[in-house]
Design an enzyme around this catalytic site. Sequence first.
Site, mmCIF file in Angstrom:
data_model
loop_
_atom_site.group_PDB
_atom_site.id
_atom_site.type_symbol
_atom_site.label_atom_id
_atom_site.label_comp_id
_atom_site.label_asym_id
_atom_site.label_seq_id
_atom_site.Cartn_x
_atom_site.Cartn_y
_atom_site.Cartn_z
ATOM 1 N N LYS A 121 2.273 -3.360 7.578
ATOM 2 C CA LYS A 121 2.419 -3.611 6.132
ATOM 3 C C LYS A 121 3.858 -3.292 5.705
ATOM 4 O O LYS A 121 4.450 -4.020 4.898
ATOM 5 C CB LYS A 121 1.445 -2.743 5.327
ATOM 6 N N THR B 3 0.819 -1.220 0.000
ATOM 7 C CA THR B 3 0.000 0.000 0.000
ATOM 8 C C THR B 3 0.852 1.268 0.000
ATOM 9 O O THR B 3 1.965 1.276 0.546
ATOM 10 C CB THR B 3 -0.905 -0.011 1.255
ATOM 11 N N ASP B 4 0.292 2.343 -0.544
ATOM 12 C CA ASP B 4 0.983 3.648 -0.502
ATOM 13 C C ASP B 4 1.154 4.138 0.936
ATOM 14 O O ASP B 4 1.985 4.999 1.207
ATOM 15 C CB ASP B 4 0.229 4.693 -1.344
ATOM 16 N N GLU B 5 0.353 3.591 1.862
ATOM 17 C CA GLU B 5 0.416 4.092 3.244
ATOM 18 C C GLU B 5 1.764 3.812 3.907
ATOM 19 O O GLU B 5 2.086 4.413 4.930
ATOM 20 C CB GLU B 5 -0.721 3.497 4.085
ATOM 21 N N TYR C 37 -1.699 -0.272 11.090
ATOM 22 C CA TYR C 37 -1.921 -0.936 9.785
ATOM 23 C C TYR C 37 -0.705 -0.733 8.873
ATOM 24 O O TYR C 37 -0.111 -1.689 8.387
ATOM 25 C CB TYR C 37 -3.192 -0.372 9.116
HETATM 26 P P1 NAD Z 1 -10.158 -6.831 2.418
HETATM 27 O O1 NAD Z 1 -10.176 -6.463 3.853
HETATM 28 O O2 NAD Z 1 -11.376 -6.610 1.590
HETATM 29 O O3 NAD Z 1 -9.782 -8.374 2.249
HETATM 30 C C1 NAD Z 1 -8.755 -8.996 2.978
HETATM 31 C C2 NAD Z 1 -8.923 -10.490 2.756
HETATM 32 O O4 NAD Z 1 -7.864 -11.164 3.439
HETATM 33 C C3 NAD Z 1 -10.228 -11.051 3.323
HETATM 34 O O5 NAD Z 1 -10.802 -11.967 2.408
HETATM 35 C C4 NAD Z 1 -9.800 -11.763 4.609
HETATM 36 O O6 NAD Z 1 -10.648 -12.825 4.971
HETATM 37 C C5 NAD Z 1 -8.416 -12.234 4.218
HETATM 38 N N1 NAD Z 1 -7.534 -12.447 5.373
HETATM 39 C C6 NAD Z 1 -7.306 -11.584 6.402
HETATM 40 N N2 NAD Z 1 -6.435 -12.124 7.269
HETATM 41 C C7 NAD Z 1 -6.106 -13.344 6.771
HETATM 42 C C8 NAD Z 1 -5.223 -14.369 7.206
HETATM 43 N N3 NAD Z 1 -4.546 -14.238 8.336
HETATM 44 N N4 NAD Z 1 -5.108 -15.488 6.447
HETATM 45 C C9 NAD Z 1 -5.815 -15.619 5.287
HETATM 46 N N5 NAD Z 1 -6.676 -14.682 4.840
HETATM 47 C C10 NAD Z 1 -6.812 -13.554 5.569
HETATM 48 O O7 NAD Z 1 -8.897 -6.094 1.816
HETATM 49 P P2 NAD Z 1 -8.606 -5.415 0.405
HETATM 50 O O8 NAD Z 1 -9.038 -4.008 0.469
HETATM 51 O O9 NAD Z 1 -9.101 -6.313 -0.656
HETATM 52 O O10 NAD Z 1 -7.001 -5.416 0.435
HETATM 53 C C11 NAD Z 1 -6.271 -6.515 -0.095
HETATM 54 C C12 NAD Z 1 -4.788 -6.185 -0.042
HETATM 55 O O11 NAD Z 1 -4.526 -4.993 -0.776
HETATM 56 C C13 NAD Z 1 -4.253 -5.932 1.359
HETATM 57 O O12 NAD Z 1 -2.976 -6.510 1.458
HETATM 58 C C14 NAD Z 1 -4.180 -4.420 1.457
HETATM 59 O O13 NAD Z 1 -3.166 -4.022 2.362
HETATM 60 C C15 NAD Z 1 -3.824 -4.066 0.034
HETATM 61 N N6 NAD Z 1 -4.236 -2.732 -0.397
HETATM 62 C C16 NAD Z 1 -5.539 -2.315 -0.229
HETATM 63 C C17 NAD Z 1 -5.920 -1.058 -0.700
HETATM 64 C C18 NAD Z 1 -7.325 -0.551 -0.534
HETATM 65 O O14 NAD Z 1 -7.579 0.622 -0.797
HETATM 66 N N7 NAD Z 1 -8.300 -1.367 -0.140
HETATM 67 C C19 NAD Z 1 -4.977 -0.242 -1.330
HETATM 68 C C20 NAD Z 1 -3.657 -0.704 -1.476
HETATM 69 C C21 NAD Z 1 -3.314 -1.960 -1.016
HETATM 70 O O1 DAU Z 2 -4.102 4.158 0.538
HETATM 71 C C1 DAU Z 2 -4.331 2.785 0.497
HETATM 72 C C2 DAU Z 2 -5.130 2.388 1.704
HETATM 73 O O2 DAU Z 2 -6.429 2.923 1.510
HETATM 74 C C3 DAU Z 2 -5.202 0.888 1.925
HETATM 75 O O3 DAU Z 2 -3.907 0.409 2.179
HETATM 76 C C4 DAU Z 2 -6.131 0.557 3.102
HETATM 77 O O4 DAU Z 2 -6.275 -0.832 3.235
HETATM 78 C C5 DAU Z 2 -7.486 1.181 2.810
HETATM 79 O O5 DAU Z 2 -8.342 0.975 3.912
HETATM 80 C C6 DAU Z 2 -7.347 2.674 2.533
HETATM 81 O O6 DAU Z 2 -6.976 3.404 3.728
HETATM 82 P P1 DAU Z 2 -7.632 4.813 4.098
HETATM 83 O O7 DAU Z 2 -7.517 5.016 5.544
HETATM 84 O O8 DAU Z 2 -7.150 5.883 3.192
HETATM 85 O O9 DAU Z 2 -9.158 4.471 3.657
HETATM 86 P P2 DAU Z 2 -10.566 4.738 4.382
HETATM 87 O O10 DAU Z 2 -11.612 4.338 3.398
HETATM 88 O O11 DAU Z 2 -10.634 4.183 5.747
HETATM 89 O O12 DAU Z 2 -10.569 6.323 4.488
HETATM 90 C C7 DAU Z 2 -10.391 7.149 3.357
HETATM 91 C C8 DAU Z 2 -10.373 8.583 3.855
HETATM 92 O O13 DAU Z 2 -11.665 8.917 4.325
HETATM 93 C C9 DAU Z 2 -9.423 8.819 5.013
HETATM 94 O O14 DAU Z 2 -8.865 10.112 4.888
HETATM 95 C C10 DAU Z 2 -10.335 8.767 6.239
HETATM 96 C C11 DAU Z 2 -11.643 9.309 5.710
HETATM 97 N N1 DAU Z 2 -12.867 8.775 6.337
HETATM 98 C C12 DAU Z 2 -13.017 7.421 6.403
HETATM 99 C C13 DAU Z 2 -14.126 6.861 7.001
HETATM 100 C C14 DAU Z 2 -14.288 5.373 7.091
HETATM 101 C C15 DAU Z 2 -13.848 9.629 6.814
HETATM 102 O O15 DAU Z 2 -13.721 10.871 6.709
HETATM 103 N N2 DAU Z 2 -14.947 9.084 7.389
HETATM 104 C C16 DAU Z 2 -15.124 7.752 7.521
HETATM 105 O O16 DAU Z 2 -16.161 7.320 8.092
#
Ligand code: NAD
Ligand code: DAU
Length: 335
Positions: A151, A123-125, A147
């Site tokens: 990561k 992730t970019d985070e 988180y």
């Molecule tokens: P998500 O929370 O929707 O899904 C995570 C999945 O992993 C779920 O199916 C969960 O059951 C499974 N999981 C969790 N812990 C586990 C374990 N210990 N063993 C096996 N399975 C397990 O997440 P997502 O948003 O689809 O993210 C997927 C990946 O992409 C993550 O690694 C996340 O860090 C990365 N990522 C997410 C975003 C985003 O914006 N959502 C952005 C950049 C990177």
């Molecule tokens: O940047 C990549 C990441 O993006 C991934 O690695 C993470 O898994 C994913 O959860 C996401 O993280 P963020 O914290 O950026 O996403 P989130 O959807 O939780 O929040 C997006 C923005 O919105 C953040 O600035 C917080 C804000 N927010 C979020 C929620 C849930 C609100 O203002 N209100 C809310 O209720």
Amino acid sequence: MRLLVCGGAGFIGSTFTRQRLLEHGDEVTVLDKLTYAGREENLQDLAEHGGLRFLRGAIEDPTAVAGAIEAGTPEAIVNFAAETHVDRSITAPDAFVSTHALGTYVLLEAARSHRLRYLQVSTDEVYGSIDVGAFTEDSPLRPSSPYSATKAGADLLVQSYVHTYGLSAVICRGSNNYGPYQYPEKLIPLMILNAMHGDRLPVYGDGMQVRNWIHSTDFASAIGHVLERGAKGEVYNAGGPDEQANVEVVKRIVELTGAAEAQIEHVADRPGHDRRYALSSDKLRALGWVPRVSFADGLEQTVAWYQVNRWWWEPIRAGEYREYYERQYGRSLHS
Ligand code: NAD
Ligand code: DAU
């Protein structure tokens, strides 16, 4: 290719699995613990596909991982499995440490002993917040939350396996994803469902935090690209085409759903909240990858998907999510 996709029942992992089965003719074994965020429903449309095998198990369990490798005989492991919600990492960091540290370690050991290619989804985070410009792959790691710190730790462990054991591993770091099948704890689906139900729209702080939005199909294709073309040991950023401040995203959702702007409520800020994320994807673009979905189009399509696919989110909003919402936001959801 034959792939072991860990976390393939989650939001992006299921999108990647669908893409690899339908567009690339791969065989996919999904290993997923099915935490609150993992749902077999995310793969329901693929259940009859002969190329998909689903196994329930945790990546930190060496027996489950060995069983998945024996069943699927993969050429590569793609690891999406993670705890992914920043707010949950602030209130309960333990699962983040075990899944990201121990789970990644178990998968790396399996890849090492079977000589498999390994892709870590990151992730970019891990770079922290940036006021101007964009992070490159050489930017220092300055994670802010449990988180992102765990990561980042997983990324470092992956790189140590390349350096020490010569593992053929790559890392792909994505910006904020959105699209169908995203669990509604995250900003965009939370706001869509709350807007549809007449619930308040809780914007953290001033709402001027900026995120670099990428559609999940574009991030999935970036991961496929890195898997096929990435050089051993390299990191590739995959950022979306557009940036937008949170409050602007919420106002657009209000317009698209026909909700009322009065539903928007500024609430207490997230502790340690990163102000802005932005990724340079030049390195991956040089390998031929381009994001195809603009945020304007993708958001409209995503709102339409949630409006039509009640079957998908109704059980979520009726279950554990309601209690989570009350704990996190101090108020209950309408039905
Ligand atoms: P998500 O929370 O929707 O899904 C995570 C999945 O992993 C779920 O199916 C969960 O059951 C499974 N999981 C969790 N812990 C586990 C374990 N210990 N063993 C096996 N399975 C397990 O997440 P997502 O948003 O689809 O993210 C997927 C990946 O992409 C993550 O690694 C996340 O860090 C990365 N990522 C997410 C975003 C985003 O914006 N959502 C952005 C950049 C990177
Ligand atoms: O940047 C990549 C990441 O993006 C991934 O690695 C993470 O898994 C994913 O959860 C996401 O993280 P963020 O914290 O950026 O996403 P989130 O959807 O939780 O929040 C997006 C923005 O919105 C953040 O600035 C917080 C804000 N927010 C979020 C929620 C849930 C609100 O203002 N209100 C809310 O209720």
